[in-house]
Design a protein around this motif. Structure first.
Motif, PDB file in Angstrom:
ATOM      1  N   ALA A   1       0.830  -1.210   0.000  1.00  0.00           N
ATOM      2  CA  ALA A   1       0.000   0.000   0.000  1.00  0.00           C
ATOM      3  C   ALA A   1       0.857   1.251   0.000  1.00  0.00           C
ATOM      4  CB  ALA A   1      -0.924   0.007   1.216  1.00  0.00           C
ATOM      5  N   THR A   2       2.026   1.203   0.636  1.00  0.00           N
ATOM      6  CA  THR A   2       2.903   2.364   0.654  1.00  0.00           C
ATOM      7  C   THR A   2       3.739   2.466  -0.615  1.00  0.00           C
ATOM      8  OG1 THR A   2       4.765   1.221   1.716  1.00  0.00           O
ATOM      9  CG2 THR A   2       3.075   2.190   3.144  1.00  0.00           C
ATOM     10  N   ARG A   3       3.875   1.374  -1.355  1.00  0.00           N
ATOM     11  CA  ARG A   3       4.743   1.368  -2.544  1.00  0.00           C
ATOM     12  C   ARG A   3       4.238   2.322  -3.612  1.00  0.00           C
ATOM     13  NH1 ARG A   3       5.126  -2.353  -7.223  1.00  0.00           N
ATOM     14  NH2 ARG A   3       7.296  -2.401  -7.922  1.00  0.00           N
ATOM     15  N   LEU A   4       2.918   2.495  -3.684  1.00  0.00           N
ATOM     16  CA  LEU A   4       2.348   3.338  -4.729  1.00  0.00           C
ATOM     17  C   LEU A   4       1.623   4.549  -4.157  1.00  0.00           C
ATOM     18  CD1 LEU A   4       0.857   0.551  -7.039  1.00  0.00           C
ATOM     19  CD2 LEU A   4       2.959   1.834  -7.384  1.00  0.00           C
ATOM     20  N   LEU A   5       2.087   5.036  -3.012  1.00  0.00           N
ATOM     21  CA  LEU A   5       1.366   6.119  -2.346  1.00  0.00           C
ATOM     22  C   LEU A   5       1.189   7.339  -3.231  1.00  0.00           C
ATOM     23  CD1 LEU A   5       2.750   6.024   1.289  1.00  0.00           C
ATOM     24  CD2 LEU A   5       0.420   5.578   0.548  1.00  0.00           C
ATOM     25  N   THR A   6       2.206   7.669  -4.008  1.00  0.00           N
ATOM     26  CA  THR A   6       2.093   8.848  -4.859  1.00  0.00           C
ATOM     27  C   THR A   6       1.791   8.466  -6.300  1.00  0.00           C
ATOM     28  OG1 THR A   6       4.493   8.859  -5.205  1.00  0.00           O
ATOM     29  CG2 THR A   6       3.626  10.208  -3.416  1.00  0.00           C
ATOM     30  N   GLY A   7       1.385   7.229  -6.513  1.00  0.00           N
ATOM     31  CA  GLY A   7       1.014   6.793  -7.847  1.00  0.00           C
ATOM     32  C   GLY A   7      -0.443   7.068  -8.127  1.00  0.00           C
ATOM     33  N   ASP A   8      -0.920   6.514  -9.203  1.00  0.00           N
ATOM     34  CA  ASP A   8      -2.290   6.747  -9.614  1.00  0.00           C
ATOM     35  C   ASP A   8      -3.266   6.117  -8.624  1.00  0.00           C
ATOM     36  OD1 ASP A   8      -1.075   7.854 -11.745  1.00  0.00           O
ATOM     37  OD2 ASP A   8      -1.671   6.333 -13.195  1.00  0.00           O
ATOM     38  N   LEU A   9      -4.287   6.874  -8.258  1.00  0.00           N
ATOM     39  CA  LEU A   9      -5.340   6.320  -7.410  1.00  0.00           C
ATOM     40  C   LEU A   9      -6.124   5.243  -8.144  1.00  0.00           C
ATOM     41  CD1 LEU A   9      -6.765   9.469  -5.625  1.00  0.00           C
ATOM     42  CD2 LEU A   9      -5.418   7.635  -4.629  1.00  0.00           C
ATOM     43  N   ALA A  10      -6.086   5.284  -9.471  1.00  0.00           N
ATOM     44  CA  ALA A  10      -6.831   4.302 -10.248  1.00  0.00           C
ATOM     45  C   ALA A  10      -6.183   2.931 -10.226  1.00  0.00           C
ATOM     46  CB  ALA A  10      -6.958   4.775 -11.701  1.00  0.00           C
ATOM     47  N   ALA A  11      -4.929   2.828  -9.772  1.00  0.00           N
ATOM     48  CA  ALA A  11      -4.207   1.565  -9.801  1.00  0.00           C
ATOM     49  C   ALA A  11      -4.951   0.492  -9.006  1.00  0.00           C
ATOM     50  CB  ALA A  11      -2.801   1.763  -9.242  1.00  0.00           C
ATOM     51  N   ASP A  12      -4.956  -0.707  -9.546  1.00  0.00           N
ATOM     52  CA  ASP A  12      -5.572  -1.865  -8.879  1.00  0.00           C
ATOM     53  C   ASP A  12      -7.033  -1.594  -8.529  1.00  0.00           C
ATOM     54  OD1 ASP A  12      -5.515  -4.478  -7.993  1.00  0.00           O
ATOM     55  OD2 ASP A  12      -4.812  -3.963  -5.984  1.00  0.00           O
ATOM     56  N   ASN A  13      -7.707  -0.860  -9.431  1.00  0.00           N
ATOM     57  CA  ASN A  13      -9.135  -0.569  -9.281  1.00  0.00           C
ATOM     58  C   ASN A  13      -9.459   0.093  -7.940  1.00  0.00           C
ATOM     59  OD1 ASN A  13     -11.704  -0.548 -10.450  1.00  0.00           O
ATOM     60  ND2 ASN A  13     -12.316  -2.408  -9.382  1.00  0.00           N
ATOM     61  N   GLY A  14      -8.529   0.899  -7.459  1.00  0.00           N
ATOM     62  CA  GLY A  14      -8.771   1.654  -6.233  1.00  0.00           C
ATOM     63  C   GLY A  14      -8.427   0.932  -4.954  1.00  0.00           C
TER      64      GLY A  14
ATOM     65  N   LEU B   1     -10.033  10.126 -15.370  1.00  0.00           N
ATOM     66  CA  LEU B   1     -10.580  10.819 -14.207  1.00  0.00           C
ATOM     67  C   LEU B   1     -11.517   9.921 -13.421  1.00  0.00           C
ATOM     68  CD1 LEU B   1     -10.699  13.450 -12.595  1.00  0.00           C
ATOM     69  CD2 LEU B   1     -12.587  14.178 -14.049  1.00  0.00           C
ATOM     70  N   ALA B   2     -12.314   9.124 -14.108  1.00  0.00           N
ATOM     71  CA  ALA B   2     -13.221   8.204 -13.414  1.00  0.00           C
ATOM     72  C   ALA B   2     -12.442   7.244 -12.527  1.00  0.00           C
ATOM     73  CB  ALA B   2     -14.071   7.448 -14.423  1.00  0.00           C
ATOM     74  N   GLY B   3     -11.328   6.718 -13.042  1.00  0.00           N
ATOM     75  CA  GLY B   3     -10.513   5.819 -12.240  1.00  0.00           C
ATOM     76  C   GLY B   3      -9.900   6.513 -11.037  1.00  0.00           C
ATOM     77  N   GLN B   4      -9.412   7.713 -11.235  1.00  0.00           N
ATOM     78  CA  GLN B   4      -8.851   8.488 -10.136  1.00  0.00           C
ATOM     79  C   GLN B   4      -9.884   8.736  -9.038  1.00  0.00           C
ATOM     80  OE1 GLN B   4      -5.303   8.337 -10.722  1.00  0.00           O
ATOM     81  NE2 GLN B   4      -5.454  10.365  -9.802  1.00  0.00           N
ATOM     82  N   LEU B   5     -11.081   9.096  -9.457  1.00  0.00           N
ATOM     83  CA  LEU B   5     -12.125   9.419  -8.485  1.00  0.00           C
ATOM     84  C   LEU B   5     -12.616   8.181  -7.750  1.00  0.00           C
ATOM     85  CD1 LEU B   5     -14.110  12.118 -10.489  1.00  0.00           C
ATOM     86  CD2 LEU B   5     -12.530  12.465  -8.580  1.00  0.00           C
ATOM     87  N   ARG B   6     -12.652   7.040  -8.424  1.00  0.00           N
ATOM     88  CA  ARG B   6     -12.996   5.806  -7.709  1.00  0.00           C
ATOM     89  C   ARG B   6     -11.981   5.518  -6.610  1.00  0.00           C
ATOM     90  NH1 ARG B   6     -14.882   3.977 -12.795  1.00  0.00           N
ATOM     91  NH2 ARG B   6     -12.785   3.250 -13.359  1.00  0.00           N
ATOM     92  N   GLY B   7     -10.696   5.744  -6.935  1.00  0.00           N
ATOM     93  CA  GLY B   7      -9.681   5.553  -5.919  1.00  0.00           C
ATOM     94  C   GLY B   7      -9.799   6.534  -4.774  1.00  0.00           C
TER      95      GLY B   7
END
Length: 382
Positions: free
Chosen positions: A203-216, A256-262
């Motif tokens: 969970a910390t590995r992608l803290l500043t990555g895309d919120l859309a990653a791994d479907n949120g 944007l939809a993926g980001q917002l889901r995250g």
């Protein structure tokens, strides 16, 4: 892992905080209040998040993106929330979320680095203030409550300054390959003791990555981590979470939809993880600047000016959108292309924090935003 400069255990947060003499008068009494700042790095499109479907010019300006709010929660006759923010919409219905629109920091150019510097430092321009407004905020709190945590790979500028803060960060060792990560995940899958710890490390590995990653799911894990660090009586009272991936130059609809889901999953996890303490919590979501009103040739939007911000939590006087709406007609736009700012983000933040922690609003703005001009405060947020 946590580096040597930072916290080795949540029990040390209070001890570290008491080493510093505050510069400004404390809040009247100790408080159980908690505050979380989620930064949206990359310039989130406020017009695609809190969507002004009731503006007569919106559909013509947005073209193929004009229908993005379909299925979302109608906030009022003018605004509809993006449908990916389902849990956030429920909080709005429960009076625990509000949105501010046509809002901006003092910055009026379109550089991510400069805009983020202004947003985090609280200065009137880039690199004019060296520390962060969130760190300066600690001087306004009672010593036992001045415990802050950055959930980020490094302590962000907003939390840097005279007051010591903690961080929960991934290791600085070289990045492992995705194949190795997958193999180790399989190794720990059936280990009752190590499986949870490994998931937390990922969970910390992608803290500043895309919120859309791994479907949120990564974003939800980060929100849960934040809650677990803040829920205990001796835990952090102030936290900052970095999120990236908001620069939607192309293919904005899906991106944007993926980001917002995250983001929605992260907010939901914070609320669930804090339990009863959600009633004492305020979460601010803000970005460095917005995006253009019109879409570009690749189905995205370019760097703009005004955006939207969110304020969520059991302590928030929600169920409303705060907006002195300037309109989206061509003659109303900033520089003929951007949503025109009508609300000052600095005053919004200062008003929210002053109300949340029962501080003097004018003093709070002077400490958090020392270069801000005197003017009306945004009050009544809690």
């Amino acid at each position: 892992m946590i580096d040597r400069r930072n916290l080795l255990g949540t029990g040390l947060l209070g001890a570290a905080a008491t080493l510093f003499v505050p510069r400004i008068a404390f809040a009247a009494v100790p408080t159980d209040k908690r505050f979380v700042f989620i930064i949206q790095r990359g310039a989130a499109d406020g017009l695609g998040i809190v969507v002004p479907v009731g503006d007569p010019a919106f559909a013509g300006q947005r073209g193929m993106l004009a229908d993005v709010a379909e299925g979302g929660v109608q906030l009022d006759p003018l605004f509809t929330l993006h449908p990916a923010l389902a849990q956030t919409g429920q909080l709005y219905g429960a009076g625990q979320a509000l949105f501010a629109h046509a809002i901006a920091s003092p910055y009026r150019e379109r550089s991510h680095f400069d805009g983020q510097n202004v947003l985090e430092s609280g200065g009137s321009g880039p690199y004019t203030v060296k520390d962060g407004w969130l760190n300066r905020m600690l001087s306004l709190l009672p010593p036992d409550d001045a415990r802050a945590m950055a959930i980020a790979a490094a302590i962000p500028l907003a939390l840097r300054g005279a007051r010591d803060v903690a961080s929960y960060a991934p290791s600085n060792l070289p990045q492992a390959s995705d194949d190795l990560i997958e193999r180790v995940s399989m190794l720990y899958q059936d280990d009752a003791q190590l499986h949870g710890l490994w998931d937390q490390a990922l969970a910390t590995r992608l803290l500043t990555g895309d919120l859309a990653a791994d479907n949120g799911r990564n974003a939800a894990a980060t929100g849960d981590l934040c809650a677990r660090l803040m829920a205990p009586a001796e835990g952090a009272r102030i936290a900052m979470i970095e999120t990236g991936g908001w620069d939607t130059h192309a293919g904005q609809r899906q991106r944007l939809a993926g980001q917002l889901r995250g983001l929605d999953a992260m907010i939901g996890a914070i609320r669930t993880g804090l339990g009863a303490e959600w009633a004492n919590t305020m979460v601010l979501v803000a970005t460095e600047f917005g995006r253009t009103v019109a879409i570009n040739g690749t189905g995205g939007t370019d760097h703009g000016t005004a955006a939207s911000a969110m304020l969520l939590g059991g302590a928030v006087k929600g169920g409303r959108v705060i907006a002195d709406w300037p309109g989206l007609a061509a003659g109303s736009l900033h520089d003929g292309r951007d949503l025109r700012p009508t609300t000052d983000l600095d005053s919004f933040i200062a008003g929210a924090i002053a109300g949340h922690f029962a501080l003097d609003p004018a003093q709070t703005r002077r400490v958090l935003f020392p270069q801000a001009q005197e003017g009306p405060m945004v009050e009544g947020l809690v």
